[in-house]
Write an enzyme that holds these catalytic residues in place. Structure first.
Site, PDB file in Angstrom:
ATOM      1  N   LYS A  58       9.958  -4.055   2.856  1.00  0.00           N
ATOM      2  CA  LYS A  58      10.545  -2.254   2.156  1.00  0.00           C
ATOM      3  C   LYS A  58      11.082  -2.120   3.904  1.00  0.00           C
ATOM      4  O   LYS A  58      11.932  -1.269   3.628  1.00  0.00           O
ATOM      5  CB  LYS A  58       8.525  -1.642   2.146  1.00  0.00           C
ATOM      6  CG  LYS A  58       8.436  -1.934   1.259  1.00  0.00           C
ATOM      7  CD  LYS A  58       6.953  -1.384   0.879  1.00  0.00           C
ATOM      8  CE  LYS A  58       6.446  -1.393  -1.093  1.00  0.00           C
ATOM      9  NZ  LYS A  58       4.773  -1.537  -0.989  1.00  0.00           N
ATOM     10  N   GLN A 102       0.210   1.103   2.169  1.00  0.00           N
ATOM     11  CA  GLN A 102       0.173  -0.258   1.844  1.00  0.00           C
ATOM     12  C   GLN A 102      -1.591  -0.248   1.740  1.00  0.00           C
ATOM     13  O   GLN A 102      -2.376  -0.522   2.523  1.00  0.00           O
ATOM     14  CB  GLN A 102       0.714  -1.494   2.493  1.00  0.00           C
ATOM     15  CG  GLN A 102       0.488  -2.673   1.884  1.00  0.00           C
ATOM     16  CD  GLN A 102       2.316  -2.442   0.508  1.00  0.00           C
ATOM     17  OE1 GLN A 102       3.014  -2.071   1.083  1.00  0.00           O
ATOM     18  NE2 GLN A 102       1.174  -3.239  -0.533  1.00  0.00           N
ATOM     19  N   ASP A 125       5.367   7.184  -2.532  1.00  0.00           N
ATOM     20  CA  ASP A 125       4.561   6.061  -3.250  1.00  0.00           C
ATOM     21  C   ASP A 125       4.383   7.698  -4.920  1.00  0.00           C
ATOM     22  O   ASP A 125       3.692   6.918  -6.229  1.00  0.00           O
ATOM     23  CB  ASP A 125       3.702   5.696  -3.054  1.00  0.00           C
ATOM     24  CG  ASP A 125       3.139   4.336  -2.659  1.00  0.00           C
ATOM     25  OD1 ASP A 125       4.047   4.071  -3.556  1.00  0.00           O
ATOM     26  OD2 ASP A 125       2.138   4.404  -1.922  1.00  0.00           O
TER      27      ASP A 125
END
Ligand code: NDP
Length: 287
Positions: A58, A102, A125
């Site tokens: 990422k 995460q 997200d």
């Protein structure tokens, strides 16, 4: 043996590269117009090896398109309150446009509470109930990256989704459910299947658009696929031999489908590309 494959391959790697190229110029434009450089902060708690790889990828993707990325690496022993504190600090920072925690988090941390603490306007997200609700009412802002990427892949085929029978196998909050909402918004008639579905095969056989997000290697057999269907395989499974395969029997399905995504190189590369897109959207909307 004669090659019986008829489906066109949807090249996720190529389409993800296109998305990144578009973002690169959008970021440039945003910088010139407003002086703002999009910023993504990734929070990683602990040493989960898969998470370390995801986070590294990422950060690398951010660098490639010109997003400022910051990584917070916290020890496995981090408390719930400590992580909450960091999220609040990031919510308040003007340089941070996107916050990504995460998953999975260590056991002592309440994942749901942490995700809800992230400011909805920085929730790249798309997991915050606010963003889930926006998607549900058909007015999305930040959308879950994997199904969002699938929509872009579907768009690339040129197939009109309106009125089509779409079957989504899997109902997780990160893939199946948001996927169903996105397809519904595009006027598909959507069926969501799961482990308790009685007549799965019959339903799959009727799908003009089939999205498999199950997490079981080659579970969907080629003969279940309707002639001419568009098949999107979200699954990522390791076989005993260590090979990466999807949830669909690719060989069998590609003899019947009109379009199909490979694994790897289909949905996978799109997820990070859409995360970058969400970060740019969040930065453009930031006040
Ligand atoms: P989950 O395990 O959260 O959900 C799996 C879903 O599949 C559940 O809804 C489950 O039903 C359903 N299911 C399981 N077994 C069956 C069955 N026998 N028949 C019908 N339905 C079944 O997985 P995720 O949604 O997180 O991920 C799905 C797959 O996609 C995984 O392989 C994952 O690795 C991959 N993935 C790939 C991404 C990418 O970037 N390419 C990103 C995210 C995920 P029930 O709800 O009843 O248990």
């Amino acid at each position: 043996m004669e090659n019986l494959m008829t489906a066109k391959i949807i090249n996720g790697k190529e389409i993800a590269a296109q998305v990144r190229a578009e973002l690169k110029s959008e970021i440039q434009e945003l910088k010139e117009k407003t002086g703002v450089t999009p910023g993504l902060t990734v929070v990683l708690v602990g040493e989960n090896p898969a998470s370390l790889v995801y986070v590294r990828n990422k950060i690398k993707a951010c660098e490639e398109v010109g997003i400022n990325s910051v990584q917070h690496k916290l020890p496995e022993t981090t408390t719930h309150e400590e992580l909450l504190g960091l999220i609040r600090q990031l919510n308040a920072s003007k340089e941070v446009h996107g916050i990504l925690v995460q998953l999975p988090l260590p056991k002592q941390i309440n994942e749901e509470e942490i995700l809800e603490e992230i400011s909805p306007s920085k929730d790249v997200d798309g997991f915050h109930p606010y963003n889930v609700g926006r998607l549900m009412i058909g007015n999305p802002v930040l959308q879950p990256c994997t199904p969002y990427g699938v929509m872009r892949l579907l768009e690339s085929t040129g197939v009109d989704l309106s009125g089509k029978d779409a079957v989504v196998v899997g109902r997780s909050n990160i893939v199946g459910k948001p996927m169903a909402m996105m397809l519904l918004k595009r006027n598909a008639t959507v069926t969501v299947c799961h482990s308790k579905t009685k007549d799965l095969i019959e339903r799959v056989k009727k799908a003009d658009i089939l999205v498999a997000a199950i997490g079981r290697a080659e579970f969907i057999k080629g003969e279940w696929v309707k002639e001419g269907a568009v098949v999107i395989d979200v699954g990522m499974n390791r076989t005993m031999e260590g090979k990466l395969v999807g949830d669909v029997d690719f060989e069998g399905a590609s003899m019947r489908a009109s379009f199909i995504t490979p694994v790897p190189g289909g949905v996978g590369p799109m997820t990070i590309a859409m995360l970058l897109k969400n970060t740019v959207v969040a930065a453009s909307r930031a006040k």
